[in-house]
Design a protein around this motif. Sequence first.
Motif, mmCIF file in Angstrom:
data_model
loop_
_atom_site.group_PDB
_atom_site.id
_atom_site.type_symbol
_atom_site.label_atom_id
_atom_site.label_comp_id
_atom_site.label_asym_id
_atom_site.label_seq_id
_atom_site.Cartn_x
_atom_site.Cartn_y
_atom_site.Cartn_z
ATOM 1 N N HIS A 1 0.818 -1.218 0.000
ATOM 2 C CA HIS A 1 0.000 0.000 0.000
ATOM 3 C C HIS A 1 0.854 1.271 0.000
ATOM 4 C CE1 HIS A 1 -3.475 -2.504 0.647
ATOM 5 N NE2 HIS A 1 -2.864 -3.086 1.652
ATOM 6 N N ASP A 2 2.073 1.165 -0.483
ATOM 7 C CA ASP A 2 2.967 2.327 -0.531
ATOM 8 C C ASP A 2 2.463 3.285 -1.601
ATOM 9 O OD1 ASP A 2 5.058 4.167 -0.798
ATOM 10 O OD2 ASP A 2 6.570 2.657 -0.361
ATOM 11 N N ARG A 3 2.094 4.491 -1.195
ATOM 12 C CA ARG A 3 1.591 5.486 -2.142
ATOM 13 C C ARG A 3 2.699 6.366 -2.700
ATOM 14 N NH1 ARG A 3 -3.556 7.969 0.836
ATOM 15 N NH2 ARG A 3 -2.591 7.215 2.734
ATOM 16 N N LEU A 4 3.852 6.393 -2.036
ATOM 17 C CA LEU A 4 4.968 7.207 -2.521
ATOM 18 C C LEU A 4 5.885 6.418 -3.455
ATOM 19 C CD1 LEU A 4 5.880 9.086 0.778
ATOM 20 C CD2 LEU A 4 4.396 9.845 -1.089
ATOM 21 N N ALA A 5 6.022 5.130 -3.199
ATOM 22 C CA ALA A 5 6.823 4.241 -4.051
ATOM 23 C C ALA A 5 5.978 2.994 -4.315
ATOM 24 C CB ALA A 5 8.136 3.888 -3.375
ATOM 25 N N PRO A 6 4.917 3.143 -5.119
ATOM 26 C CA PRO A 6 3.987 2.028 -5.327
ATOM 27 C C PRO A 6 4.665 0.811 -5.951
ATOM 28 C CG PRO A 6 3.220 4.038 -6.432
ATOM 29 C CD PRO A 6 4.566 4.324 -5.888
ATOM 30 N N PRO A 7 4.154 -0.371 -5.637
ATOM 31 C CA PRO A 7 4.754 -1.596 -6.165
ATOM 32 C C PRO A 7 4.958 -1.593 -7.679
ATOM 33 C CG PRO A 7 3.183 -2.158 -4.469
ATOM 34 C CD PRO A 7 3.055 -0.669 -4.699
ATOM 35 N N ALA A 8 3.986 -1.107 -8.432
ATOM 36 C CA ALA A 8 4.134 -1.111 -9.897
ATOM 37 C C ALA A 8 5.329 -0.262 -10.335
ATOM 38 C CB ALA A 8 2.850 -0.612 -10.560
ATOM 39 N N GLU A 9 5.510 0.872 -9.681
ATOM 40 C CA GLU A 9 6.638 1.755 -10.018
ATOM 41 C C GLU A 9 7.976 1.102 -9.658
ATOM 42 O OE1 GLU A 9 8.501 5.756 -8.125
ATOM 43 O OE2 GLU A 9 6.351 5.822 -8.540
ATOM 44 N N ILE A 10 8.058 0.529 -8.472
ATOM 45 C CA ILE A 10 9.311 -0.081 -8.042
ATOM 46 C C ILE A 10 9.608 -1.333 -8.867
ATOM 47 C CG2 ILE A 10 10.550 -1.076 -6.070
ATOM 48 C CD1 ILE A 10 10.081 2.012 -6.018
ATOM 49 N N LYS A 11 8.580 -2.062 -9.271
ATOM 50 C CA LYS A 11 8.787 -3.217 -10.153
ATOM 51 C C LYS A 11 9.390 -2.762 -11.483
ATOM 52 C CE LYS A 11 6.458 -7.374 -11.857
ATOM 53 N NZ LYS A 11 7.334 -7.643 -12.924
ATOM 54 N N ARG A 12 8.860 -1.669 -12.025
ATOM 55 C CA ARG A 12 9.418 -1.143 -13.290
ATOM 56 C C ARG A 12 10.887 -0.750 -13.107
ATOM 57 N NH1 ARG A 12 4.306 1.118 -13.645
ATOM 58 N NH2 ARG A 12 4.998 3.132 -12.877
ATOM 59 N N VAL A 13 11.209 -0.144 -11.983
ATOM 60 C CA VAL A 13 12.609 0.219 -11.716
ATOM 61 C C VAL A 13 13.465 -1.043 -11.648
ATOM 62 C CG1 VAL A 13 14.193 1.216 -10.024
ATOM 63 C CG2 VAL A 13 12.081 2.416 -10.604
ATOM 64 N N SER A 14 12.978 -2.080 -10.974
ATOM 65 C CA SER A 14 13.757 -3.320 -10.884
ATOM 66 C C SER A 14 13.996 -3.904 -12.282
ATOM 67 C CB SER A 14 13.077 -4.345 -9.970
ATOM 68 O OG SER A 14 11.935 -4.916 -10.560
ATOM 69 N N GLU A 15 13.000 -3.822 -13.130
ATOM 70 C CA GLU A 15 13.144 -4.312 -14.508
ATOM 71 C C GLU A 15 14.142 -3.469 -15.295
ATOM 72 O OE1 GLU A 15 9.030 -4.153 -15.614
ATOM 73 O OE2 GLU A 15 8.599 -6.125 -14.733
ATOM 74 N N ARG A 16 14.130 -2.173 -15.062
ATOM 75 C CA ARG A 16 15.088 -1.295 -15.758
ATOM 76 C C ARG A 16 16.515 -1.582 -15.298
ATOM 77 N NH1 ARG A 16 13.178 4.404 -14.579
ATOM 78 N NH2 ARG A 16 14.986 4.972 -15.805
ATOM 79 N N ILE A 17 16.691 -1.827 -13.994
ATOM 80 C CA ILE A 17 18.027 -2.178 -13.499
ATOM 81 C C ILE A 17 18.454 -3.495 -14.129
ATOM 82 C CG2 ILE A 17 19.385 -2.812 -11.462
ATOM 83 C CD1 ILE A 17 17.490 -0.912 -9.841
ATOM 84 N N TRP A 18 17.555 -4.466 -14.154
ATOM 85 C CA TRP A 18 17.842 -5.780 -14.746
ATOM 86 C C TRP A 18 18.259 -5.620 -16.209
ATOM 87 C CZ3 TRP A 18 17.893 -10.736 -12.791
ATOM 88 C CH2 TRP A 18 17.968 -11.762 -13.721
ATOM 89 N N ASP A 19 17.486 -4.844 -16.958
ATOM 90 C CA ASP A 19 17.764 -4.653 -18.384
ATOM 91 C C ASP A 19 19.068 -3.911 -18.636
ATOM 92 O OD1 ASP A 19 15.394 -5.947 -18.990
ATOM 93 O OD2 ASP A 19 14.264 -4.092 -19.328
ATOM 94 N N ALA A 20 19.459 -3.025 -17.736
ATOM 95 C CA ALA A 20 20.648 -2.204 -17.941
ATOM 96 C C ALA A 20 21.929 -2.910 -17.531
ATOM 97 C CB ALA A 20 20.527 -0.898 -17.151
#
Length: 185
Positions: A127-146
């Motif tokens: 229920h994180d409204r400042l760092a929502p799961p969908a946003e942090i998941k996208r960041v994890s994917e970007r780190i993975w891809d980079a």
Amino acid sequence: MILCGLSYGAWIATTFAMRHPEKLAALILSGGCTGMSEAGPDEREAFRLSREVPMNEGQTPADFAPSVVEVIAGPKASAEDRATLHAAMAAIPTETYADALRCFTNPLETFDFAKLTMPVLLITGEHDRLAPPAEIKRVSERIWDASPEPDVRFEVISGAGHVCNIEKPGAHNSILTEFLARVLP
């Protein structure tokens, strides 16, 4: 060295990791990581203004702590957890809060996730409204891809808000312990 940051500290930790990846054996980010570094000027300005209005009206962090707690606490946060969050917010000196806000909304750089060559753990609350799961998941994917040799783990703590280590310490520490056991020599 393993660096861990929570919320604003996650942004600071990510900034350090980008600048000094050779110094880190691992990076742990809870409740955020990019801060305002990827937000456009209008979004950064709106965020800054929304946080400055109470201070411009003479309020201190102690005065607006209740409204902040409502944003960062999960819907099932206990009264004790809310009191802990309130006390932490209320203890911040106004000048410190204002300085942090200026830094946060005027980032010096945009992140280059290819520089994160160490194992990375990203944790957020359901229920994180400042760092929502969908946003942090996208960041994890970007780190993975980079990364040329990606080692990225993304975890969502069920029932928790932004400060998931306070609301769900057992779940948070379990994830940390497992990750540390894997990355420590």
